[in-house]
Each structure stands twice: as structure tokens, then as C-alpha cells.
Enzyme design. Structure first.
Site, PDB file in Angstrom:
ATOM      1  N   TYR A  77       6.641-123.655  93.780  1.00 47.34           N
ATOM      2  CA  TYR A  77       5.469-123.812  92.947  1.00 47.34           C
ATOM      3  C   TYR A  77       4.828-122.552  92.644  1.00 47.34           C
ATOM      4  CZ  TYR A  77       1.487-126.814  91.849  1.00 47.34           C
ATOM      5  OH  TYR A  77       0.274-127.808  91.138  1.00 47.34           O
ATOM      6  N   HIS A  92       1.000-122.797  85.681  1.00 43.73           N
ATOM      7  CA  HIS A  92       1.302-124.153  85.673  1.00 43.73           C
ATOM      8  C   HIS A  92       0.402-124.700  87.076  1.00 43.73           C
ATOM      9  CE1 HIS A  92       3.468-128.070  86.525  1.00 43.73           C
ATOM     10  NE2 HIS A  92       3.361-127.789  87.442  1.00 43.73           N
ATOM     11  N   GLU A 144      12.079-125.006  84.782  1.00 40.96           N
ATOM     12  CA  GLU A 144      12.207-124.088  85.891  1.00 40.96           C
ATOM     13  C   GLU A 144      13.411-123.286  85.849  1.00 40.96           C
ATOM     14  OE1 GLU A 144      11.314-126.004  89.673  1.00 40.96           O
ATOM     15  OE2 GLU A 144      10.025-127.473  88.912  1.00 40.96           O
ATOM     16  N   LYS A 174       9.657-137.383  92.082  1.00 41.02           N
ATOM     17  CA  LYS A 174      10.459-136.331  91.636  1.00 41.02           C
ATOM     18  C   LYS A 174      11.891-136.384  92.167  1.00 41.02           C
ATOM     19  CE  LYS A 174       6.695-132.859  91.030  1.00 41.02           C
ATOM     20  NZ  LYS A 174       7.148-131.949  89.872  1.00 41.02           N
TER      21      LYS A 174
HETATM   22 MN    MN Z   1       9.088-128.948  90.071  1.00 43.42          MN
END
Ligand code: MN
Length: 425
Positions: free
Chosen positions: A127, A132, A199, A251
Site C-alpha cells: 500500500y 492513493h 500497480e 480483492k
Molecule cells: Mn491493491
């Protein structure tokens, strides 16, 4: 960290038609992947222009034995042996006298199927995109966007390796539990807030034994290469389930990666200094601090996201760019996340995949998710054909891109990372 050598020479050319000047795969790149033709067996290859070279067929010419359906063994090699392979391939594909012997083993990339490059033992998502983290944190916790650990700990969670798929494999809209704000109890339904996340993926090379650590000064030697990673996210499931243990079913239903492994060696000319931390931020703790890593541990890569809706596809329109921005918007370097992951003695293994986390630029033209672009769904993104998107609809295709650039060097790209959203089943 690997050095710049003759394989990066901008004057180097290839005898493979169309390779010179190729946007992604000129001879300075030489990424590895796993392919098959029809129902044939999976084999390793190197991409060159719009072609690939079947490495299993030319194994006798190479300093490294390359066979089998995964690149895990290649990732596990010491950096100098991977470098020897790169130098040999650079020579074979540039020197014209090799053309007759190698031409039979070149295939059009458009005619093959690409697979996952490695058997992925474990997948961990970080992260480290600080813009973000701020943008999303503000939506989930308006008064407290960035938690106090963020500037000390490279935050991550263990993801799901089994549902990672290469570019081109469609995504089925996930069903799950969500609680609409006005409802007393949750419902189970297809996600109404399906999103992508832009990403970079980090392929682990040589691992570490259980109980041992990876010192920050050695972390770069444990990274075999990089890919693009779309960490598809169901924001409605995420908001309901994420506390107290973090992401789970929001996710792990699928993640999409680009199938070509852009090696750490290929990226040597594109290493840049890690941006200075803002005034007042803490210096990383000593186990995460390395002067050389700070000096050239970041990546000079430009990232982009495009969207192609079903209507646009039917009308023959090109994909629309939603955002672009530099990969340097990472608060931690890739070496720092590798070192942190192993800092408790957790053993990383060749072929493990780490995600950086969504990489957003500070301004909205570089936001790496729809959640950010649409301000949590309150301000839909307007597309050139009149359509709007707060979140992804069935038939939408998301395309990620990455290009490494540096003055005086030939740019190299990551190839395709795309997938279309299919209706829930
Ligand atoms: Mn992610």
C-alpha cells in the site's frame, strides 16, 4: 543492484524485423515469459518486437538451462547467472550471423497464448502509493486518512495467489456481501462498485530461509523482475468487510498481471533516486534505510490506465486514457518492501509476487483507481462518447501500461495487461 552494460546500449539493433523502435520490446528489454501454441506444452520465451524466441528450442546455445512450464528456476538463479543469460540473448538477437539458426524458433506473439510466468507460491499486496492511501483513507475515514503507522511500516496484506491470471483472461463480476448505507442488514449481490487498481508487481528471485532476513543492502538481489498488476477491487464489499483484519473477498476474486517479466537487469538504466520525504516525516528505521537504495531504488516508469467500454468497442473507438503518472509516487522502495516482508523471518520464495499497492499521482490526471477518479462514486468520469463511469460496468475493458524512460536510453515497455469485465454468474 545490476549495472548498465552493453545490453542497454541505445545503438544496439536487432536482426528481428520490427524490433528496433518497438514501443515495448526492443532488444534493450528482453523480457521473459511462458507461452504455448495451441494445445502444445508451455515453454519459456524471450520477447523481441512483435515476436518471441522459444528458449527451450535454443537451450543448447544458452548459458542457463531453460525448460519447463514456469520461470521459477530462472528467478532462483544468482543475479550473475541471470545477467549471463541476458548478455547471451542480447548477442544472439543482435548479431546477424545468428539469424539463420534462430529464425525457425521465432513466433509471432499474436499467434501464441501467454501464461502466468511462474508458479506463484504467495502473493502479498502492499500500500505504498501514498497519494492513493491518502485519497482512499479520506473516503473511509474523513477525519483520519493516513494512520500513524504508515510512515514507519510498509503496510501490506497477504493476498491470494490462486486467482491471479495473465492479461486477456476475462474477469467475472464478483458477488458478495455488502451493506448499503441506508440498509439495516447486508445483502448478497453482484458488486455495484467494481474498480481496478493500477500497480506494479515485483517478482521475487532468490528467496530467504525461514527465520532469516533480507538486509536492505541485499534486497535488490532478491528481485528478479517486474510486471503490471491490476488488483481488481469490489469497493462495496471492501467497505463492509475490511475492519478489523483488512481486505479479504473484496480483492481475492481475481488479479490480472502482464505476462512478460521485465527483468531487474533490463531496468538498470531507469533507476532513479527515491523522492525526498516531506519535511517533518520520520526517517525510515535503520533496517529499512540504505543510502544506495535511496539514491537509485526508485523506478523511472510512466504508468497509464485506459478504458474501453462495450459501446466504444462496438463503435470502433480507441481506448480512452483515464490517467497517467510516474511510478515514483511510492512512499517506500521495492527494496524496502522486500526487506520489510522478510524482517520477521518470513521466507520469500522464487516466484512469489508482491504488489506495490495502487500508484496514484497527486493530481487527478494520475489517479490509479476509479474510486479516486469518481470521488467515491459521487462525480462520475465523463468519457468522450458521452458515457459516464463511477465504477466499472459489464463489458468494460481495463488496460494498464508501463514504459520505462531515461535520457540517453531506449525506452522499454511492459506489454499488455488487459481484461474485460463479464456479468456476474
Ligand atoms: Mn491493491
Amino acid at each position: 543492484m545490476t549495472m548498465i552494460d552493453a545490453t542497454h546500449d541505445p545503438a544496439l539493433t536487432s536482426w528481428v524485423p520490427g524490433a528496433d523502435g518497438h514501443a515495448d520490446f526492443p532488444i534493450q528489454n528482453l523480457p521473459y515469459g511462458i507461452f504455448s501454441i495451441g494445445d502444445g506444452e508451455k515453454r519459456p520465451a524471450v520477447a523481441i518486437g512483435d515476436k518471441l524466441l522459444d528458449l527451450s528450442a535454443v537451450s543448447g546455445l544458452l548459458p542457463v538451462e531453460l525448460r519447463g512450464a514456469t520461470l521459477n528456476a530462472l528467478f532462483a538463479l544468482p543475479a550473475e547467472r541471470r545477467l549471463a543469460l541476458r548478455r547471451k540473448l542480447s548477442e544472439l538477437l543482435s548479431e546477424d550471423n545468428h539469424r539463420p539458426a534462430l529464425t525457425p524458433y521465432l513466433h509471432d506473439r499474436s499467434a501464441v497464448t501467454m501464461h502466468l510466468p511462474a508458479a506463484i507460491g504467495d502473493y502479498t499486496d502492499f500500500y505504498v502509493g501514498i497519494h492513493h492511501a491518502n485519497n482512499i483513507g479520506r473516503q473511509f475515514r474523513p477525519d483520519n486518512p493516513l494512520l500513524p503507522n504508515y510512515k514507519y511500516v510498509p503496510i501490506g496484506y497477504h493476498g491470494r495467489a490462486s486467482s491471479i491470471r495473465p492479461s486477456g483472461v476475462p474477469l467475472v463480476r464478483p458477488k458478495g456481501q455488502r451493506k448499503p448505507p441506508e440498509a439495516d442488514v447486508p445483502v448478497v449481490a453482484p458488486s455495484a462498485r467494481l474498480d481496478y487498481e493500477l500497480e506494479l508487481g515485483v517478482w521475487i528471485g532468490r528467496g530467504n530461509a525461514l527465520g532469516e532476513t533480507i538486509p536492505i543492502g541485499e534486497a535488490a538481489d532478491h528481485i528478479a523482475g517486474f510486471c503490471l498488476l491490476n488488483d481488481w477491487s469490489a469497493r462495496d464489499f471492501q467497505a463492509w468487510e475490511y475492519q478489523p483484519l483488512g481486505p479479504f473477498l473484496a480483492k481475492n476474486f481475481q488479479s490480472t498481471i502482464s505476462p512478460w517479466v521485465v527483468t531487474a537487469e533490463a531496468l538498470a538504466p531507469f533507476r532513479i533516486a527515491q523522492p525526498e520525504r516531506p519535511e517533518g516525516d520520520p526517517k525510515p528505521l535503520p533496517y529499512l534505510w540504505d543510502a544506495d537504495d535511496q539514491g537509485r531504488g526508485a523506478l523511472g516508469i510512466e504508468l497509464g490506465v485506459h478504458l474501453l467500454t462495450a459501446k466504444m468497442r462496438e463503435a470502433g473507438l480507441p481506448p480512452h486514457r483515464l490517467s497517467k503518472g510516474p511510478a515514483s509516487n511510492m512512499y517506500w522502495t521495492v527494496a524496502q518492501i522486500v526487506t520489510h516482508h522478510a524482517s520477521n523471518g518470513c521466507n520469500l520464495q522464487p516466484g512469489d509476487l508482491l504488489g506495490t499497492g495502487t500508484i496514484s499521482a497527486p493530481s487527478e490526471d494520475g489517479f490509479g483507481s476509479l474510486m479516486e477518479l469518481s470521488r467515491g462514486g459521487t462525480q462520475p468520469v465523463k468519457l468522450p462518447n458521452g458515457e459516464e463511469r463511477s465504477f466499472l460496468q459489464d463489458g468494460d475493458e481495463v488496460l494498464l501500461s508501463a514504459t520505462a524512460r531515461a535520457d540517453g536510453y531506449v525506452p522499454i515497455g511492459f506489454g499488455e495487461c488487459r481484461a474485460v469485465v463479464l456479468p456476474a454468474r
